[in-house]
Write a protein that holds these residues in place. Structure first.
Motif, PDB file in Angstrom:
ATOM      1  N   THR A   1      95.003  83.615 -10.880  1.00  0.00           N
ATOM      2  CA  THR A   1      94.188  84.536 -10.077  1.00  0.00           C
ATOM      3  C   THR A   1      93.690  83.872  -8.794  1.00  0.00           C
ATOM      4  N   VAL A   2      93.191  82.628  -8.905  1.00  0.00           N
ATOM      5  CA  VAL A   2      92.636  81.935  -7.734  1.00  0.00           C
ATOM      6  C   VAL A   2      93.708  81.711  -6.675  1.00  0.00           C
ATOM      7  N   PHE A   3      94.919  81.330  -7.108  1.00  0.00           N
ATOM      8  CA  PHE A   3      95.970  80.984  -6.143  1.00  0.00           C
ATOM      9  C   PHE A   3      97.049  82.054  -6.070  1.00  0.00           C
ATOM     10  N   PHE A   4      96.673  83.300  -6.349  1.00  0.00           N
ATOM     11  CA  PHE A   4      97.635  84.402  -6.366  1.00  0.00           C
ATOM     12  C   PHE A   4      98.281  84.579  -4.986  1.00  0.00           C
ATOM     13  N   GLN A   5      99.614  84.545  -4.963  1.00  0.00           N
ATOM     14  CA  GLN A   5     100.429  84.774  -3.761  1.00  0.00           C
ATOM     15  C   GLN A   5     100.319  83.651  -2.724  1.00  0.00           C
ATOM     16  N   VAL A   6      99.523  82.610  -2.985  1.00  0.00           N
ATOM     17  CA  VAL A   6      99.429  81.525  -1.994  1.00  0.00           C
ATOM     18  C   VAL A   6     100.759  80.782  -1.847  1.00  0.00           C
ATOM     19  N   PRO A   7     101.464  80.428  -2.926  1.00  0.00           N
ATOM     20  CA  PRO A   7     102.781  79.786  -2.740  1.00  0.00           C
ATOM     21  C   PRO A   7     103.741  80.674  -1.949  1.00  0.00           C
ATOM     22  N   GLU A   8     103.697  81.998  -2.217  1.00  0.00           N
ATOM     23  CA  GLU A   8     104.571  82.916  -1.470  1.00  0.00           C
ATOM     24  C   GLU A   8     104.197  82.953   0.017  1.00  0.00           C
TER      25      GLU A   8
ATOM     26  N   GLU B   1      88.976  89.339  -4.086  1.00  0.00           N
ATOM     27  CA  GLU B   1      87.636  89.427  -4.657  1.00  0.00           C
ATOM     28  C   GLU B   1      87.570  88.763  -6.023  1.00  0.00           C
ATOM     29  N   SER B   2      88.596  88.951  -6.849  1.00  0.00           N
ATOM     30  CA  SER B   2      88.624  88.315  -8.173  1.00  0.00           C
ATOM     31  C   SER B   2      88.731  86.804  -8.047  1.00  0.00           C
ATOM     32  N   ALA B   3      89.538  86.311  -7.078  1.00  0.00           N
ATOM     33  CA  ALA B   3      89.702  84.872  -6.874  1.00  0.00           C
ATOM     34  C   ALA B   3      88.381  84.227  -6.471  1.00  0.00           C
ATOM     35  N   VAL B   4      87.667  84.874  -5.544  1.00  0.00           N
ATOM     36  CA  VAL B   4      86.407  84.326  -5.062  1.00  0.00           C
ATOM     37  C   VAL B   4      85.356  84.304  -6.173  1.00  0.00           C
ATOM     38  N   GLU B   5      85.360  85.303  -7.019  1.00  0.00           N
ATOM     39  CA  GLU B   5      84.405  85.367  -8.121  1.00  0.00           C
ATOM     40  C   GLU B   5      84.632  84.219  -9.102  1.00  0.00           C
TER      41      GLU B   5
ATOM     42  N   LEU C   1      89.019  77.639   2.084  1.00  0.00           N
ATOM     43  CA  LEU C   1      90.312  77.874   2.725  1.00  0.00           C
ATOM     44  C   LEU C   1      90.920  79.202   2.272  1.00  0.00           C
ATOM     45  N   LEU C   2      90.424  79.753   1.170  1.00  0.00           N
ATOM     46  CA  LEU C   2      90.939  81.040   0.696  1.00  0.00           C
ATOM     47  C   LEU C   2      90.739  82.155   1.721  1.00  0.00           C
ATOM     48  N   TYR C   3      89.779  81.978   2.644  1.00  0.00           N
ATOM     49  CA  TYR C   3      89.574  83.038   3.622  1.00  0.00           C
ATOM     50  C   TYR C   3      90.658  83.008   4.698  1.00  0.00           C
ATOM     51  N   LYS C   4      91.410  81.912   4.839  1.00  0.00           N
ATOM     52  CA  LYS C   4      92.371  81.771   5.924  1.00  0.00           C
ATOM     53  C   LYS C   4      93.407  82.895   5.950  1.00  0.00           C
ATOM     54  N   PRO C   5      94.008  83.270   4.815  1.00  0.00           N
ATOM     55  CA  PRO C   5      94.955  84.392   4.877  1.00  0.00           C
ATOM     56  C   PRO C   5      94.303  85.691   5.340  1.00  0.00           C
TER      57      PRO C   5
END
Length: 606
Positions: free
Chosen positions: A58-65, A90-94, A130-134
Motif C-alpha cells: 500500500t505504501v509503495f503502490f505504483q512507485v516502481p511502475e 490517502e491509504s499510504a499516508v495513513e 517524498l510520497l508527495y512528489k508524484p
C-alpha cells in the motif's frame, strides 16, 4: 507570440533542458523512495516485521511502475499509473503516519533516507514525505507542457503532438481536482475542520538563494508554495510544517552587503520613475504595458531581496525552515496568528495535491496583492504591554513608506588626512574640524587620563577614526564612543600626516635665527662662571663628530647632560609663586638646540 522563429526555438531549447534536468532529479527521488521498500519487504517475512506485506504494497503502490515510466520518459501516455497512485495515496499516508508514531524502527527508516544524486550531486537527506512528489508531478506536467508548447513554432512537427499531450494532461488534472474536492474539508481531532486562516508572501531562506513564496496558514499546518504565473495560475508545493509542537525563534537580522543596499536603493528609484511614467498622459498602450511589466519585475525583485527580519520555524520531527519578512508589523502578525493556533492538535496528513490545487482557487477569488498595503492601512491593532505594576495599551497601525524620487549620487567629500591644512574651502573655518572636535573630546574626558598624548590608542581604532572623518557626522558619533587615547592618537596622526608642517617650512630659518638670537642673549645674561662653563661643555660635546665610532649623537648627549645643565626652580615651602612644570623632554631639547649652534662664542677659562 511575437518572437522570431529562431528566438522561439532558442527558448524552446532552454525549456527542454529544464525539463530534462527536472526529470533526472525526479527519477533519482523515486529511486531513493524505493530504497526503504527493499528493506521493508525483507523484514516482512521475518518474525518481527516492521510492516506486513500488505502495508508495504500500500505504501509503495505504483512507485516502481512510476520509476520505470519515467526511465522511458512516457509520463503523459501512461497517466493511468498516476491515477492508481493518487487513489491509493490517502491509504499510504495513513499507514506512514500510524507506523511512524508506533514503531521506532519505521520512524528511523522513514526519516533517514539518503541519496547521492541530489541537487548539484551533493549528498541529500530525504524522508517518506517524498510520497508527495508524484502528486506534485501531475500538476507540473501540465505546466511544463504548456511552457513547451508556448515556445514551439506552429509549423514545428512536435506542435500537434504537444497540443494533444497538453489536452490529455489538462483533462486528467481537471478530473483529479474534481475528485479531490470532497477531500478538502478535512475534520481534525476534537471536531475542528481544516480552514485557511491567513496567507501572504514571504521570502524562503531554505534554499541556496532567497526565493519568494506564498505561505498559507491553515488550522493545523503551514503550507509553503511557489506561485507559477502563466495563462493558468499554478501552485507548486515547497514544504509544509504541522503546527503541533512548532517552535518559533527570531533569528539575527540579515546583514545586507553594500552592493545589495545600493541596488535596492537604485531599484526603488527606478520604481518611482516607472510609476511617474505610468501616470503621464499621451503614452501609447505598448509603452504603458512595458512600464507595467518592468514595474512588476522591480516589485518582485525588491520583495525577494529587501526583507531582513527572519522567523525560524522548528518542527518536533527535526525539520526547520526560515522565512524572511520586510517589516516588524508582518513578523508580529505571523507570529501572533501561528501562536493562536499551535497546540496539541494532531495533524491529519494533508492531501497535498488537493491542498495545493485549492490554492489556485484562493488566488483567483481573493487575489492577494504582492505590494499593496491598502488593507493594512485601514486596520488598527491594540497591544497591551506590562511594565511592572503598570499596563500600557497602545493602538498601532501600519504606515507604508512612499517611494521617493531617485537621489543624486552623494557628493564625495574631500579627504581630511594628508591634505594641506590650508585647503579648508569645504569647511569655511580657520581651524580644521578634526582638530577642534578631537581637542574638545580630550578636554571633555581625557584631562585626567594618565599618559594622554603619550600613550596612543589601538592602531586599528585610529585607522577607523581616520576613515570616519571623511564623513563629519559619522566621525562625531564615533568620537564620543571610542577610547580617549584613540582620540588623542587620531589628532597626533593628523598632524603627522600633514604634507607640510603647521609652521611653514619657508619660515623655518627665520624661526631658527630668532630662537638663536634669543637664546644667545639669555646666555649672555648668565653669571660669568656659569656662562663660560656651559660654553666650555658645549664645545667639548663636539665628540658627536665621531658618532659613527662612539655612537654618541647630539641627541644622546643632550639626553645625558640636559637634566643636569637646565633645571626648573624648586618650589620653596611657604612661598607662593607660579608653578613651573617643564618636562625632561623640553630640557633635553634646550640643550640639543645649543649643541646645534654653529657660531657659539669661545669660552674664557681665566
Amino acid at each position: 507570440t511575437d518572437w522570431a522563429p529562431d528566438i522561439l526555438l532558442e527558448k524552446r531549447l532552454v525549456v527542454l533542458r529544464s525539463i530534462l534536468k527536472s526529470e533526472q532529479q525526479y527519477l533519482s527521488e523515486l529511486e531513493t523512495l524505493l530504497t526503504p521498500m527493499k528493506a521493508l519487504k525483507a523484514s516482512a517475512g521475518t518474525s518481527q516485521p516492521v510492516l506486513n506485506p500488505q502495508q508495504v504494497e500500500t505504501v509503495f503502490f505504483q512507485v516502481p511502475e512510476l520509476r520505470e515510466m519515467h526511465r522511458n520518459f512516457y509520463q503523459v501516455s501512461q497517466l493511468g499509473v498516476y491515477r492508481g497512485f493518487i487513489d491509493n495515496y490517502e491509504s499510504a499516508v495513513e499507514i506512514v503516519r500510524t507506523c511512524t508514531q508506533a514503531d521506532q524502527r519505521f520512524r528511523t527508516l522513514a526519516e533517514s533516507m539518503m541519496s547521492n544524486k541530489g541537487p548539484d550531486n551533493c549528498r541529500t537527506k530525504y524522508t517518506l514525505e517524498l510520497l508527495y512528489k508524484p502528486l506534485d508531478r501531475v500538476t507540473k506536467t501540465t505546466l511544463v507542457l504548456h511552457d513547451l508548447l508556448k515556445h514551439t513554432p506552429e509549423d514545428h512537427p512536435d506542435h500537434p503532438h504537444l497540443q494533444e499531450a497538453l489536452r490529455i494532461s489538462s483533462s486528467f488534472l481537471a478530473g483529479v481536482n474534481e475528485d479531490s474536492h470532497c477531500k478538502r474539508a478535512v475534520t481534525l481531532t476534537k471536531g475542528i475542520r481544516r480552514q485557511l486562516m491567513r496567507d501572504g508572501f514571504v521570502v524562503d531562506a531554505s534554499e541556496c538563494e532567497p526565493s519568494l513564496r506564498h505561505l498559507f496558514l491553515y488550522t493545523d499546518l503551514l503550507l509553503c508554495t511557489k506561485l507559477k504565473n502563466g495563462k493558468q495560475t499554478q501552485y507548486r508545493f515547497s514544504w509544509y510544517l504541522p503546527l503541533a509542537g512548532l517552535r518559533m525563534n527570531l533569528g539575527p537580522v540579515r546583514e545586507q552587503p553594500a552592493d545589495l543596499q545600493h541596488r535596492i536603493s537604485a531599484t526603488r528609484g527606478k520604481m518611482f520613475q516607472l510609476r511617474e511614467e505610468k501616470g503621464s498622459k499621451g503614452l501609447g498602450a505598448r509603452t504603458l504595458d512595458r512600464s507595467r511589466r518592468k514595474l512588476q519585475q522591480c516589485e518582485l525583485w525588491l520583495l525577494t531581496h529587501a526583507p531582513v527580519l527572519p522567523l525560524e520555524l522548528h518542527s518536533p520531527s527535526g525539520k526547520s525552515h526560515t522565512i524572511f519578512l520586510s517589516s516588524l508589523y508582518e513578523l508580529d502578525e505571523w507570529r501572533e496568528a501561528i501562536e493562536k493556533l499551535k497546540g496539541e492538535l494532531e495533524t491529519v496528513p494533508p492531501d497535498l495535491l488537493a491542498l495545493t490545487s485549492s490554492c489556485v482557487k484562493l488566488r483567483m477569488t481573493q487575489q492577494p496583492s504582492l505590494l499593496d498595503p491598502s488593507l493594512l492601512l485601514k486596520r488598527w491593532k491594540r497591544v497591551t504591554m506590562s511594565m511592572g505594576q503598570v499596563e500600557v495599551s497602545l493602538s498601532l497601525k501600519y504606515c507604508a513608506h512612499a517611494l521617493e524620487p531617485p537621489r543624486a549620487a552623494p557628493v564625495q567629500q574631500p579627504p581630511v588626512f594628508a591634505v594641506p591644512i590650508g585647503e579648508l574651502a569645504h569647511e569655511r573655518v580657520l581651524v580644521p574640524h578634526i582638530v577642534r572636535s578631537c581637542s574638545e573630546e580630550v578636554e571633555r574626558r581625557g584631562l585626567d587620563e594618565v599618559g594622554i598624548y603619550r600613550i596612543s590608542g589601538a592602531t586599528s581604532d585610529i585607522q577607523i577614526m581616520k576613515k570616519a572623518f571623511d564623513t563629519v557626522r559619522d566621525a562625531i558619533s564615533r568620537l564620543r564612543t571610542v577610547d580617549v587615547n584613540t582620540v588623542s592618537g587620531t589628532l597626533k596622526l593628523y598632524f603627522r600626516e600633514l604634507p607640510h608642517s603647521v609652521i611653514p617650512s619657508e619660515l623655518f630659518q627665520s624661526l631658527a635665527d630668532a630662537l638663536l638670537d634669543t637664546m644667545l642673549t639669555i646666555l649672555q645674561s648668565c653669571p660669568d662662571v656659569n656662562r663660560n662653563t656651559f660654553l666650555f661643555l658645549l664645545h667639548h660635546l663636539k665628540v658627536a663628530e665621531r658618532q659613527e665610532i662612539n655612537k654618541m649623537t647630539l641627541m644622546n648627549l643632550a639626553t645625558v647632560f640636559g637634566p643636569s645643565m637646565v633645571r626648573p626652580p624648586e618650589v620653596i615651602l611657604g612661598q607662593c609663586g607660579p608653578p613651573v612644570d617643564i618636562s625632561q623632554e623640553v630640557v633635553v631639547q634646550v640643550l640639543y638646540f645649543y649643541l646645534q649652534c654653529q657660531n657659539l662664542p669661545a669660552p674664557q677659562t681665566l
